[in-house]
Design a protein around this motif. Structure first.
Motif, mmCIF file in Angstrom:
data_model
loop_
_atom_site.group_PDB
_atom_site.id
_atom_site.type_symbol
_atom_site.label_atom_id
_atom_site.label_comp_id
_atom_site.label_asym_id
_atom_site.label_seq_id
_atom_site.Cartn_x
_atom_site.Cartn_y
_atom_site.Cartn_z
ATOM 1 N N GLN A 44 0.806 -1.222 0.000
ATOM 2 C CA GLN A 44 0.000 0.000 0.000
ATOM 3 C C GLN A 44 0.838 1.270 0.000
ATOM 4 O O GLN A 44 0.512 2.223 -0.702
ATOM 5 C CB GLN A 44 -0.958 -0.015 1.186
ATOM 6 N N ALA A 45 1.902 1.287 0.775
ATOM 7 C CA ALA A 45 2.738 2.498 0.841
ATOM 8 C C ALA A 45 3.362 2.787 -0.521
ATOM 9 O O ALA A 45 3.387 3.937 -0.981
ATOM 10 C CB ALA A 45 3.825 2.328 1.894
ATOM 11 N N LEU B 215 2.184 1.805 -3.445
ATOM 12 C CA LEU B 215 1.113 2.170 -4.365
ATOM 13 C C LEU B 215 0.682 3.614 -4.140
ATOM 14 O O LEU B 215 0.498 4.372 -5.096
ATOM 15 C CB LEU B 215 -0.070 1.217 -4.202
ATOM 16 N N ARG B 216 0.542 4.029 -2.896
ATOM 17 C CA ARG B 216 0.186 5.427 -2.590
ATOM 18 C C ARG B 216 1.237 6.395 -3.132
ATOM 19 O O ARG B 216 0.908 7.434 -3.698
ATOM 20 C CB ARG B 216 0.032 5.611 -1.091
ATOM 21 N N LYS C 56 0.575 9.333 -5.885
ATOM 22 C CA LYS C 56 0.631 10.687 -5.314
ATOM 23 C C LYS C 56 0.888 11.817 -6.318
ATOM 24 O O LYS C 56 0.240 12.863 -6.246
ATOM 25 C CB LYS C 56 1.675 10.735 -4.197
ATOM 26 N N ARG D 38 -10.088 -2.612 -2.110
ATOM 27 C CA ARG D 38 -8.854 -2.076 -1.531
ATOM 28 C C ARG D 38 -8.468 -0.742 -2.162
ATOM 29 O O ARG D 38 -8.092 0.189 -1.465
ATOM 30 C CB ARG D 38 -7.729 -3.103 -1.669
ATOM 31 N N LEU D 39 -8.581 -0.644 -3.479
ATOM 32 C CA LEU D 39 -8.278 0.620 -4.152
ATOM 33 C C LEU D 39 -9.272 1.702 -3.742
ATOM 34 O O LEU D 39 -8.880 2.850 -3.493
ATOM 35 C CB LEU D 39 -8.294 0.436 -5.674
ATOM 36 N N ARG D 40 -10.550 1.341 -3.671
ATOM 37 C CA ARG D 40 -11.586 2.306 -3.273
ATOM 38 C C ARG D 40 -11.326 2.811 -1.851
ATOM 39 O O ARG D 40 -11.425 4.011 -1.583
ATOM 40 C CB ARG D 40 -12.968 1.656 -3.365
ATOM 41 N N ALA D 41 -10.970 1.922 -0.949
ATOM 42 C CA ALA D 41 -10.707 2.325 0.440
ATOM 43 C C ALA D 41 -9.422 3.157 0.555
ATOM 44 O O ALA D 41 -9.374 4.136 1.298
ATOM 45 C CB ALA D 41 -10.605 1.087 1.329
ATOM 46 N N MET D 42 -8.398 2.778 -0.189
ATOM 47 C CA MET D 42 -7.121 3.500 -0.115
ATOM 48 C C MET D 42 -7.217 4.918 -0.649
ATOM 49 O O MET D 42 -6.658 5.844 -0.076
ATOM 50 C CB MET D 42 -6.043 2.762 -0.934
ATOM 51 N N PHE D 43 -7.908 5.088 -1.770
ATOM 52 C CA PHE D 43 -7.910 6.380 -2.460
ATOM 53 C C PHE D 43 -9.237 7.125 -2.362
ATOM 54 O O PHE D 43 -9.382 8.197 -2.941
ATOM 55 C CB PHE D 43 -7.504 6.184 -3.918
ATOM 56 N N LYS D 44 -10.207 6.551 -1.663
ATOM 57 C CA LYS D 44 -11.516 7.193 -1.438
ATOM 58 C C LYS D 44 -12.160 7.655 -2.749
ATOM 59 O O LYS D 44 -12.639 8.780 -2.858
ATOM 60 C CB LYS D 44 -11.378 8.388 -0.487
#
Length: 167
Positions: free
Chosen positions: A89-90, A92-93, A97, A124-130
């Motif tokens: 996740q880190a 990917l973020r 960014k 997971r993508l939806r939760a990570m990037f809202k």
């Protein structure tokens, strides 16, 4: 580790990529590098101009990259997720960014919707990037293949095109 028996090398790749120059890595990647969970495609243009980010995994990446190059698309980024679990996740973020906050997210896969990475990655993508994540791929199916090469090629061309145009 030294063994007293010969263990075969097993490569999980489609035959079309086995000897493809564009899908090969230099020897240094094996001796000095390490496994990369997430890879970005070569940039088509400046990160600030990207309107769409396509996430994918596996062979479909090369089809997406070829489509973007041949159609001279400069406002779409492609991110290849090579390890779905555990998701880095880190990393990917950090990769997402630099892109604009209003960029459209798309998951593209050549497998049927109920197969492949979609059902795992979308929440997971939806939760990570809202944000919502669009799906570009084949419809859900009980069979992993359509059974006819012409239908497969037509569906493949459609899902690649859809990845760049779906709203």
């Amino acid at each position: 580790m030294k063994r007293n028996f010969i263990k075969p090398l097993i490569i999980m790749t489609p035959k079309s990529l086995l000897r493809a120059e564009f899908a090969s890595s230099p020897a240094e990647d094996f001796t000095k590098g390490g496994f990369e969970e997430i890879l970005g495609a070569p940039k088509a243009g400046p990160a600030s101009k990207m309107k769409r980010i396509i996430f994918c995994s596996g062979k479909v990446y090369y089809d997406l990259l070829n489509y973007r190059t041949t159609h001279k698309i400069e406002d779409v980024a492609i991110i290849r997720i090579e390890q779905l679990y555990p998701l880095a996740q880190a990393k990917l973020r950090a990769m997402v960014k630099p892109f604009p906050k209003n960029a459209r997210f798309v998951w593209c896969q050549e497998e049927s919707q109920n197969m492949g990475g979609w059902t795992f990655m979308e929440p997971r993508l939806r939760a990570m990037f809202k944000t919502e994540v669009a799906y570009a791929g084949r419809n859900a199916s009980a069979s992993p293949a359509v059974g006819a090469l012409t239908i497969h090629k037509r569906e493949q061309a459609q899902l690649i095109s859809e990845a760049f145009s779906i709203e």
